[in-house]
Motif scaffolding. Structure first.
Motif, PDB file in Angstrom:
ATOM      1  N   LEU A  77       0.830  -1.204   0.000  1.00 57.95           N
ATOM      2  CA  LEU A  77       0.000   0.000   0.000  1.00 57.95           C
ATOM      3  C   LEU A  77       0.865   1.255   0.000  1.00 57.95           C
ATOM      4  N   SER A  78       1.890   1.283   0.838  1.00 65.25           N
ATOM      5  CA  SER A  78       2.789   2.441   0.896  1.00 65.25           C
ATOM      6  C   SER A  78       3.517   2.648  -0.430  1.00 65.25           C
ATOM      7  N   ALA A  79       3.993   1.545  -1.022  1.00 67.25           N
ATOM      8  CA  ALA A  79       4.724   1.648  -2.294  1.00 67.25           C
ATOM      9  C   ALA A  79       3.819   2.147  -3.415  1.00 67.25           C
ATOM     10  N   SER A  80       2.581   1.644  -3.459  1.00 68.92           N
ATOM     11  CA  SER A  80       1.663   2.049  -4.536  1.00 68.92           C
ATOM     12  C   SER A  80       1.252   3.511  -4.380  1.00 68.92           C
ATOM     13  N   ARG A  81       1.114   3.991  -3.146  1.00 69.69           N
ATOM     14  CA  ARG A  81       0.819   5.415  -2.939  1.00 69.69           C
ATOM     15  C   ARG A  81       1.972   6.282  -3.407  1.00 69.69           C
ATOM     16  N   LEU A  82       3.190   5.847  -3.056  1.00 71.95           N
ATOM     17  CA  LEU A  82       4.386   6.617  -3.397  1.00 71.95           C
ATOM     18  C   LEU A  82       4.553   6.771  -4.903  1.00 71.95           C
ATOM     19  N   HIS A  83       4.196   5.722  -5.647  1.00 73.96           N
ATOM     20  CA  HIS A  83       4.400   5.737  -7.111  1.00 73.96           C
ATOM     21  C   HIS A  83       3.106   5.974  -7.892  1.00 73.96           C
ATOM     22  N   GLY A  84       2.059   6.415  -7.181  1.00 75.85           N
ATOM     23  CA  GLY A  84       0.841   6.824  -7.867  1.00 75.85           C
ATOM     24  C   GLY A  84       0.012   5.703  -8.452  1.00 75.85           C
ATOM     25  N   ARG A  85       0.183   4.462  -7.967  1.00 74.71           N
ATOM     26  CA  ARG A  85      -0.635   3.354  -8.459  1.00 74.71           C
ATOM     27  C   ARG A  85      -1.891   3.246  -7.584  1.00 74.71           C
ATOM     28  N   VAL A  86      -2.857   4.114  -7.876  1.00 75.35           N
ATOM     29  CA  VAL A  86      -4.073   4.165  -7.071  1.00 75.35           C
ATOM     30  C   VAL A  86      -4.840   2.853  -7.143  1.00 75.35           C
ATOM     31  N   ASP A  87      -4.785   2.166  -8.295  1.00 78.49           N
ATOM     32  CA  ASP A  87      -5.505   0.899  -8.445  1.00 78.49           C
ATOM     33  C   ASP A  87      -4.999  -0.156  -7.463  1.00 78.49           C
ATOM     34  N   ILE A  88      -3.656  -0.252  -7.332  1.00 74.31           N
ATOM     35  CA  ILE A  88      -3.080  -1.227  -6.401  1.00 74.31           C
ATOM     36  C   ILE A  88      -3.281  -0.760  -4.961  1.00 74.31           C
ATOM     37  N   ALA A  89      -3.194   0.546  -4.737  1.00 75.21           N
ATOM     38  CA  ALA A  89      -3.432   1.099  -3.395  1.00 75.21           C
ATOM     39  C   ALA A  89      -4.854   0.767  -2.934  1.00 75.21           C
ATOM     40  N   PHE A  90      -5.800   0.870  -3.852  1.00 78.48           N
ATOM     41  CA  PHE A  90      -7.199   0.557  -3.521  1.00 78.48           C
ATOM     42  C   PHE A  90      -7.337  -0.926  -3.159  1.00 78.48           C
ATOM     43  N   GLU A  91      -6.707  -1.809  -3.945  1.00 74.72           N
ATOM     44  CA  GLU A  91      -6.782  -3.257  -3.689  1.00 74.72           C
ATOM     45  C   GLU A  91      -6.137  -3.606  -2.349  1.00 74.72           C
ATOM     46  N   ALA A 105      -4.703   2.131   6.549  1.00 74.28           N
ATOM     47  CA  ALA A 105      -5.166   1.853   5.182  1.00 74.28           C
ATOM     48  C   ALA A 105      -6.007   3.007   4.658  1.00 74.28           C
ATOM     49  N   TYR A 106      -6.930   3.509   5.469  1.00 75.92           N
ATOM     50  CA  TYR A 106      -7.768   4.645   5.064  1.00 75.92           C
ATOM     51  C   TYR A 106      -6.917   5.880   4.755  1.00 75.92           C
ATOM     52  N   VAL A 107      -5.988   6.197   5.661  1.00 76.24           N
ATOM     53  CA  VAL A 107      -5.175   7.402   5.500  1.00 76.24           C
ATOM     54  C   VAL A 107      -4.277   7.303   4.273  1.00 76.24           C
ATOM     55  N   THR A 108      -3.612   6.153   4.104  1.00 77.41           N
ATOM     56  CA  THR A 108      -2.694   5.996   2.969  1.00 77.41           C
ATOM     57  C   THR A 108      -3.445   6.037   1.644  1.00 77.41           C
ATOM     58  N   LEU A 109      -4.614   5.401   1.598  1.00 75.18           N
ATOM     59  CA  LEU A 109      -5.405   5.433   0.359  1.00 75.18           C
ATOM     60  C   LEU A 109      -5.893   6.850   0.062  1.00 75.18           C
ATOM     61  N   SER A 110      -6.325   7.571   1.085  1.00 79.18           N
ATOM     62  CA  SER A 110      -6.763   8.950   0.858  1.00 79.18           C
ATOM     63  C   SER A 110      -5.610   9.811   0.361  1.00 79.18           C
ATOM     64  N   ASN A 111      -4.407   9.575   0.887  1.00 81.49           N
ATOM     65  CA  ASN A 111      -3.232  10.301   0.408  1.00 81.49           C
ATOM     66  C   ASN A 111      -2.898   9.920  -1.038  1.00 81.49           C
ATOM     67  N   ALA A 112      -3.123   8.635  -1.398  1.00 86.91           N
ATOM     68  CA  ALA A 112      -2.892   8.194  -2.783  1.00 86.91           C
ATOM     69  C   ALA A 112      -3.856   8.903  -3.737  1.00 86.91           C
ATOM     70  N   TYR A 113      -5.122   9.014  -3.331  1.00 84.57           N
ATOM     71  CA  TYR A 113      -6.098   9.755  -4.150  1.00 84.57           C
ATOM     72  C   TYR A 113      -5.681  11.222  -4.292  1.00 84.57           C
ATOM     73  N   ALA A 114      -5.218  11.807  -3.182  1.00 86.59           N
ATOM     74  CA  ALA A 114      -4.806  13.209  -3.222  1.00 86.59           C
ATOM     75  C   ALA A 114      -3.621  13.406  -4.152  1.00 86.59           C
ATOM     76  N   LEU A 115      -2.677  12.483  -4.087  1.00 90.23           N
ATOM     77  CA  LEU A 115      -1.488  12.555  -4.947  1.00 90.23           C
ATOM     78  C   LEU A 115      -1.869  12.481  -6.418  1.00 90.23           C
ATOM     79  N   ALA A 116      -2.940  11.739  -6.714  1.00 87.78           N
ATOM     80  CA  ALA A 116      -3.417  11.607  -8.099  1.00 87.78           C
ATOM     81  C   ALA A 116      -4.394  12.726  -8.480  1.00 87.78           C
ATOM     82  N   GLY A 117      -4.659  13.646  -7.536  1.00 83.96           N
ATOM     83  CA  GLY A 117      -5.560  14.760  -7.822  1.00 83.96           C
ATOM     84  C   GLY A 117      -7.028  14.428  -7.678  1.00 83.96           C
ATOM     85  N   ASP A 118      -7.337  13.255  -7.135  1.00 86.32           N
ATOM     86  CA  ASP A 118      -8.744  12.843  -6.974  1.00 86.32           C
ATOM     87  C   ASP A 118      -9.217  13.271  -5.580  1.00 86.32           C
TER      88      ASP A 118
END
Length: 606
Positions: A408-422, A437-450
C-alpha cells in the motif's frame, strides 16, 4: 576399566543383600547410581546406568526412578521418561512435576497441563515447583484463562506468597500482556528476590513500558539488597533500546562492566542491539568486536542494526564474514540482510540472496522475507511485480497485514491508485491496519488529484470513528525524556521559544530555496499557507527545536518518532543540519536518519 569394576562390585553387593526381598536396597548402591545420573554427560551413559539400576533391583524405587526421569528429560528423551513414569508402582509429587517440566522443556506445554489434570485424580498434592512448571506452560501458550485458573489453585493451596510461584505468575501475566495483574502479584509479595524483580522489570520491557522498567530498576538498585544478575541487566538494556534512551543505556553498560557481565554473550548481544537502536552503530560495532566467538545471534543483531542505519554494505560484509566462519544464518539474519538491501538500493544483491535462501542455506522464506522483497521492488517503482508477489504467496494473519501494508505504501508513493485501492480493501476486510489503510489510500487519491474520493474517505473515517495514530516524537536530555505531539506545544514551558525558532529556521531555509513539500498529504479546503503551518508543527520538528534550545553545540541531537518521517520534515532536517552546523539522528518506525552538513545517510531512499 576401574569405573566398570567399581560399578559391578556395587551391583553384586546390592543383589547379595536383598535376601529375596524385592524392596530391600543397599543405600550405598542407590547413592552411587544417583550420583551417576546427576553427572552423566550423554545418553549412552544414561542408558548404561539405567540398565545397572534394573539389574540391581532398584527400578521400583521411587527416588531412583525420579532421577532417571530427570536424566532422560535433560537429554530431551521425553518418551523414555514417560515410559519410566508409567511403569512406576508409586509416584510422588517429584515424579509428576519432573515429567511435566520435561514436556514444557520439549515444547509440549499442553501435555504438561494434561498431566496436571491426571494428577488431580490422585492423592498426590502439587508443590511450589509443580505450580511454577504449570504457570510456565501457560506462559508459553500465552493462555490467560488457564493461567488465571492455575493462579486460583495457587491461592487455594496457600502458595500465594511463595517467591518461586509469584515470580512465575508475574512472568505469565507479562507474556499474556496483562501488566497490571503482574504488578498486583509483585506488590502482594512480602519478600522479593532478584528473580522477582527481574520478572517484573522484564514484563515492563516486553510490553513497551520501558519507562516503568527503568524506574523499577532504579528502585531495585537503591535498595542495595542484591546485585542485578545478567538476566535483569538484559531486560534493562532492552528497555533502554525500546526507548532509544542512550544515557540510561550507557549507565547500564557501565554497571555491566563493573559486575563483570560484559563477557556474557547474551548481555553483549543486548548491548549491540541497544546501541544500534539508539543510533550509535559505531558503539555497537565496538561491543560486537569484543565478543570472542560471536554466534549467529550477535551477528544478526549487528546486521540488523547496520541495516536500520542505512549501512547496507556493512550488513553484507558481516553476513559474508558469518558464512566464512561457517556460522549458519537463520531466518532473522535474512530479514536483516534483505532489509539492508532494500534500504540501500541494493536490489539485485537482495534478490540474489532471497533466491538462495532455501537452496543454499536451507532457510525457508516466510512472510517477513516476502515483505522485504515486496518493499525492495516497491521502492524502485516495480510496484506491479511486488503486487504479483503479494498475490502469489500465502501468509498468516500478522504477516498478511505487514505485506499488504508495505505494498500500500509503495503504490501510494508511485501513484498506483488501483493497487493502493486493492491493498487497502484487503487490509480493511481483514480488520488490520484499518486506520493506516484509510489514510494511505486517501493520500494516494490526493497525490493523483482525486480530491473527491480523498475527501469521501476522510468523511467515512470520521463517521465510523476510525482514528489515525497521532504522530509523536521524544528527545532525551540529561536522563529526562520530553515528548511532543504533532501541532501541540501547549504543555511545553518553552512553547514560545520553540515556535519562534521554527519560524526563524523556516525563513532561513526559504533563503536557500526551500519549498514546503505538502504534495500527497490530504488538506481539503485549506489554503497553502495553512498547509505549511500544519507541516511545520510535525512532532519531530518540535522535538528538534527543543533540542537546539536546550542542548549545547557539538552534542548530537537524537529524536525518536513513532511514525515514518515525512518528506517535508526530512528535507527540513537536512537543511537545518547545514544551517546550524549540527548532527541530528532521527529514529522513525522504519529506520535511522543521520543528518549532517545538509545530507542524510539514507541518501533520500527510505
Amino acid at each position: 576399566m576401574r569405573q566398570s569394576l567399581k560399578s559391578n562390585l556395587v551391583i553384586t553387593h546390592t543383589v547379595s543383600r536383598q535376601h529375596n526381598s524385592f524392596f530391600h536396597y543397599d543405600s550405598n548402591a542407590k547413592t552411587y547410581f544417583i550420583e551417576q545420573l546427576q553427572t552423566c554427560k550423554n545418553l549412552i551413559s544414561a542408558t548404561t546406568t539405567h540398565s545397572n539400576v534394573v539389574k540391581s533391583g532398584l527400578s521400583n524405587d521411587t527416588f531412583t526412578t525420579n532421577h532417571l526421569i530427570n536424566c532422560y528429560v535433560r537429554f530431551l528423551k521425553i518418551n523414555h521418561a514417560h515410559k519410566l513414569f508409567d511403569e512406576m508402582p508409586q509416584r510422588n509429587v517429584v515424579s509428576w512435576t519432573s515429567l511435566m517440566a520435561g514436556y514444557v522443556t520439549c515444547g509440549r506445554p499442553n501435555t504438561a497441563l494434561w498431566l496436571f489434570h491426571q494428577m488431580q485424580g490422585t492423592l498426590v498434592l502439587p508443590n511450589e515447583f509443580t505450580f511454577a512448571t504449570l504457570i510456565n506452560a501457560c506462559s508459553i501458550l500465552a493462555s490467560l484463562d488457564m493461567g488465571r485458573r492455575i493462579h486460583g489453585r495457587v491461592e487455594v493451596m496457600g502458595f500465594e506468597s511463595n517467591r518461586v510461584v509469584c515470580s512465575s505468575l508475574i512472568d505469565m501475566y507479562g507474556k499474556c500482556n496483562h501488566v497490571d495483574e503482574a504488578r498486583m502479584v509483585f506488590d502482594s509479595m512480602c519478600v522479593r528476590n532478584v528473580v522477582s524483580w527481574t520478572s517484573m522489570i522484564t514484563t515492563y520491557a516486553q510490553n513497551a513500558q520501558g519507562h516503568h522498567a527503568l524506574q523499577l530498576f532504579r528502585e531495585f538498585t537503591h535498595l542495595r539488597m542484591e546485585k542485578p544478575n545478567h538476566f535483569m541487566l538484559c531486560s534493562v538494556i532492552s528497555a533502554c533500546a525500546s526507548l532509544g534512551s542512550l544515557g540510561s543505556g550507557k549507565v547500564t553498560h557501565g554497571m555491566v562492566i563493573r559486575l563483570c557481565h560484559d563477557a556474557n554473550d547474551v548481555v553483549a548481544t543486548a548491548l549491540v542491539d541497544m546501541y544500534a537502536k539508539c543510533g550509535c552503530v559505531h558503539y555497537s560495532d565496538k561491543v560486537f568486536r569484543r565478543i570472542p566467538n560471536p554466534s549467529v545471534i550477535p551477528y544478526t543483531s549487528m546486521i540488523v542494526g547496520a541495516a536500520k542505519y542505512g549501512l547496507g554494505t556493512l550488513s553484507l560484509q558481516l553476513f559474508q564474514e558469518m558464512i566464512d566462519r561457517r556460522i549458519k544464518p537463520n531466518d532473522v539474519t535474512f530479514v536483516g540482510v534483505l532489509h539492508a538491501c532494500s534500504h540501500s538500493g541494493l536490489i539485485d544483491k537482495g534478490l540474489e540472496l532471497f533466491n538462495s535462501m532455501n537452496g543454499k542455506y536451507r532457510v525457508m522464506p516466510d512472510s517477513k522475507h516476502y515483505t522485504c522483497v515486496a518493499d525492495m521492488l516497491g521502492r524502485i517503482g516495480r510496484v506491479e511485480e511486488a503486487y504479483q508477489l503479494a498475490k502469489s504467496v500465502h501468509v498468516e494473519r500478522d504477516g498478511y497485514s505487514i505485506l499488504w501494508g508495505t505494498l500500500l505504501s509503495a503504490s501510494r508513493l508511485h501513484g498506483r491508485v488501483d493497487i493502493a485501492f486493492e491493498a487497502s480493501r484487503r487490509l480493511i476486510e481483514s480488520n488490520q491496519q484499518v486506520a493506516g489503510a484509510y489514510v494511505t489510500l486517501s493520500n494516494a487519491y490526493a497525490l493523483a488529484g482525486d480530491w473527491e474520493n480523498a475527501h469521501q474517505l476522510r468523511s467515512e473515517m470520521k463517521h465510523t470513528g476510525i482514528c489515525k495514530e497521532p504522530g509523536s516524537s521524544w528527545i532525551e536530555i540529561k536522563n529526562s525524556t520530553y515528548v511532543f505531539h504533532a501541532g501541540d506545544v501547549s504543555k511545553c514551558s518553552q512553547a514560545n521559544e520553540i515556535l519562534s525558532l521554527l519560524k526563524e529556521l523556516k525563513h532561513r531555509m526559504k533563503e536557500r530555496g526551500y519549498v514546503g513539500r505538502t504534495t500527497g498529504l490530504v488538506f481539503v479546503d485549506i489554503e497553502e499557507e495553512a498547509k505549511e503551518e500544519i507541516v511545520s508543527l510535525h512532532s519531530e520538528k518540535l522535538a528538534l527545536a527543543f533540542g537546539l534550545i536546550n542542548m549545547p553545540k557539538g552534542v548530537t541531537i537524537r529524536v525518536m518518532k513513532n511514525l515514518r518521517m515525512c518528506r517535508d520534515c526530512h528535507e527540513s532536517f537536512k537543511l537545518i543540519s547545514d544551517i546550524v552546523e549540527r548532527d541530528f539522528v532521527v529514529r522513525d518506525v522504519n529506520r535511522f536518519h543521520h543528518f549532517k552538513n545538509g545530507l542524510c545517510t539514507c541518501g533520500d531512499f527510505w
